[in-house]
Design a protein around this motif. Structure first.
Motif, PDB file in Angstrom:
ATOM      1  N   UNK A  29      56.138  24.941 145.481  1.00  0.00           N
ATOM      2  CA  UNK A  29      56.854  24.455 144.302  1.00  0.00           C
ATOM      3  C   UNK A  29      57.256  22.994 144.559  1.00  0.00           C
ATOM      4  N   UNK A  30      56.348  22.044 144.345  1.00  0.00           N
ATOM      5  CA  UNK A  30      56.615  20.651 144.705  1.00  0.00           C
ATOM      6  C   UNK A  30      57.913  20.080 144.125  1.00  0.00           C
ATOM      7  N   UNK A  31      58.235  20.425 142.886  1.00  0.00           N
ATOM      8  CA  UNK A  31      59.469  19.902 142.294  1.00  0.00           C
ATOM      9  C   UNK A  31      60.699  20.451 143.008  1.00  0.00           C
ATOM     10  N   UNK A  32      60.685  21.743 143.307  1.00  0.00           N
ATOM     11  CA  UNK A  32      61.803  22.365 144.024  1.00  0.00           C
ATOM     12  C   UNK A  32      61.903  21.826 145.446  1.00  0.00           C
ATOM     13  N   UNK A  33      60.758  21.685 146.092  1.00  0.00           N
ATOM     14  CA  UNK A  33      60.764  21.157 147.456  1.00  0.00           C
ATOM     15  C   UNK A  33      61.317  19.735 147.463  1.00  0.00           C
ATOM     16  N   UNK A  34      60.898  18.936 146.513  1.00  0.00           N
ATOM     17  CA  UNK A  34      61.405  17.572 146.417  1.00  0.00           C
ATOM     18  C   UNK A  34      62.909  17.549 146.194  1.00  0.00           C
ATOM     19  N   UNK A  35      63.387  18.436 145.344  1.00  0.00           N
ATOM     20  CA  UNK A  35      64.833  18.526 145.080  1.00  0.00           C
ATOM     21  C   UNK A  35      65.570  18.939 146.350  1.00  0.00           C
ATOM     22  N   UNK A  36      65.038  19.946 147.042  1.00  0.00           N
ATOM     23  CA  UNK A  36      65.670  20.398 148.283  1.00  0.00           C
ATOM     24  C   UNK A  36      65.704  19.283 149.323  1.00  0.00           C
ATOM     25  N   UNK A  37      64.592  18.599 149.490  1.00  0.00           N
ATOM     26  CA  UNK A  37      64.541  17.505 150.465  1.00  0.00           C
ATOM     27  C   UNK A  37      65.521  16.393 150.105  1.00  0.00           C
ATOM     28  N   UNK A  38      65.604  16.071 148.825  1.00  0.00           N
ATOM     29  CA  UNK A  38      66.534  15.022 148.398  1.00  0.00           C
ATOM     30  C   UNK A  38      67.982  15.428 148.680  1.00  0.00           C
ATOM     31  N   UNK A  39      68.315  16.681 148.407  1.00  0.00           N
ATOM     32  CA  UNK A  39      69.685  17.143 148.635  1.00  0.00           C
ATOM     33  C   UNK A  39      70.010  17.301 150.117  1.00  0.00           C
ATOM     34  N   UNK A  40      69.008  17.664 150.907  1.00  0.00           N
ATOM     35  CA  UNK A  40      69.249  17.902 152.334  1.00  0.00           C
ATOM     36  C   UNK A  40      69.159  16.621 153.168  1.00  0.00           C
ATOM     37  N   UNK A  41      68.471  15.622 152.630  1.00  0.00           N
ATOM     38  CA  UNK A  41      68.287  14.385 153.382  1.00  0.00           C
ATOM     39  C   UNK A  41      67.132  14.441 154.365  1.00  0.00           C
ATOM     40  N   UNK A  62      71.212  28.427 151.221  1.00  0.00           N
ATOM     41  CA  UNK A  62      72.342  27.977 150.409  1.00  0.00           C
ATOM     42  C   UNK A  62      71.852  27.215 149.182  1.00  0.00           C
ATOM     43  N   UNK A  63      70.766  26.474 149.335  1.00  0.00           N
ATOM     44  CA  UNK A  63      70.146  25.761 148.212  1.00  0.00           C
ATOM     45  C   UNK A  63      69.799  26.743 147.100  1.00  0.00           C
ATOM     46  N   UNK A  64      69.220  27.880 147.449  1.00  0.00           N
ATOM     47  CA  UNK A  64      68.886  28.893 146.453  1.00  0.00           C
ATOM     48  C   UNK A  64      70.138  29.547 145.885  1.00  0.00           C
ATOM     49  N   UNK A  65      71.053  29.903 146.768  1.00  0.00           N
ATOM     50  CA  UNK A  65      72.248  30.620 146.344  1.00  0.00           C
ATOM     51  C   UNK A  65      73.153  29.753 145.463  1.00  0.00           C
ATOM     52  N   UNK A  66      73.049  28.449 145.600  1.00  0.00           N
ATOM     53  CA  UNK A  66      73.905  27.546 144.841  1.00  0.00           C
ATOM     54  C   UNK A  66      73.433  27.272 143.428  1.00  0.00           C
ATOM     55  N   UNK A  67      72.274  27.787 143.060  1.00  0.00           N
ATOM     56  CA  UNK A  67      71.731  27.520 141.722  1.00  0.00           C
ATOM     57  C   UNK A  67      71.005  28.780 141.249  1.00  0.00           C
ATOM     58  N   UNK A  68      71.694  29.557 140.415  1.00  0.00           N
ATOM     59  CA  UNK A  68      71.168  30.849 140.002  1.00  0.00           C
ATOM     60  C   UNK A  68      69.763  30.787 139.403  1.00  0.00           C
ATOM     61  N   UNK A  69      69.432  29.819 138.545  1.00  0.00           N
ATOM     62  CA  UNK A  69      68.057  29.786 138.020  1.00  0.00           C
ATOM     63  C   UNK A  69      67.002  29.627 139.133  1.00  0.00           C
ATOM     64  N   UNK A  70      67.330  28.852 140.163  1.00  0.00           N
ATOM     65  CA  UNK A  70      66.400  28.694 141.281  1.00  0.00           C
ATOM     66  C   UNK A  70      66.284  29.994 142.060  1.00  0.00           C
ATOM     67  N   UNK A  71      67.415  30.638 142.313  1.00  0.00           N
ATOM     68  CA  UNK A  71      67.414  31.933 142.996  1.00  0.00           C
ATOM     69  C   UNK A  71      66.563  32.933 142.227  1.00  0.00           C
ATOM     70  N   UNK A  72      66.768  33.022 140.933  1.00  0.00           N
ATOM     71  CA  UNK A  72      66.026  33.996 140.128  1.00  0.00           C
ATOM     72  C   UNK A  72      64.543  33.653 140.045  1.00  0.00           C
TER      73      UNK A  72
END
Length: 100
Positions: A29-41, A62-72
């Motif tokens: 999921x390139x968009x999700x991975x990019x978001x995770x990398x941006x948030x994690x540094x 925690x990245x998943x748990x912090x955003x219900x739509x991503x978790x689902x």
């Protein structure tokens, strides 16, 4: 009451399996991975070295748990129950204040 060693091993193995599934899903999921990398540094080239770090795994879950739509979205794509992700999150995050 102390937990039995078999329970702890099974819980650890389940948490590791869930973390691996999350990482695999993020990698596809390139968009999700990019978001995770941006948030994690983290940089993409740092992922390989980070996968054995419990702190990284905790942050990834925690990245998943912090955003219900991503978790689902993860749960739907992988057939994983949200409770399974929550159990892995608790495993890597440690007890919440007041828990034993």
């Amino acid at each position: 009451m102390p937990r039995e060693p078999d329970y702890n091993r099974r819980n650890s193995a389940d948490a590791e399996e869930t973390a691996a599934a999350i990482l695999g899903w993020l990698a596809n999921e390139p968009d999700m991975l990019g978001r995770f990398l941006a948030l994690s540094g983290l940089q993409p080239n740092q992922l390989r070295g980070a996968v054995n770090d419990p702190g990284f795994l905790s942050g990834m879950i925690d990245f998943l748990m912090g955003h219900e739509p991503t978790l689902l979205a993860f749960c739907e794509a992988t057939g994983t129950k949200p409770e399974t992700v929550a159990a892995a999150w608790r495993h890597y995050s440690g007890p919440v204040s007041g828990e034993f």
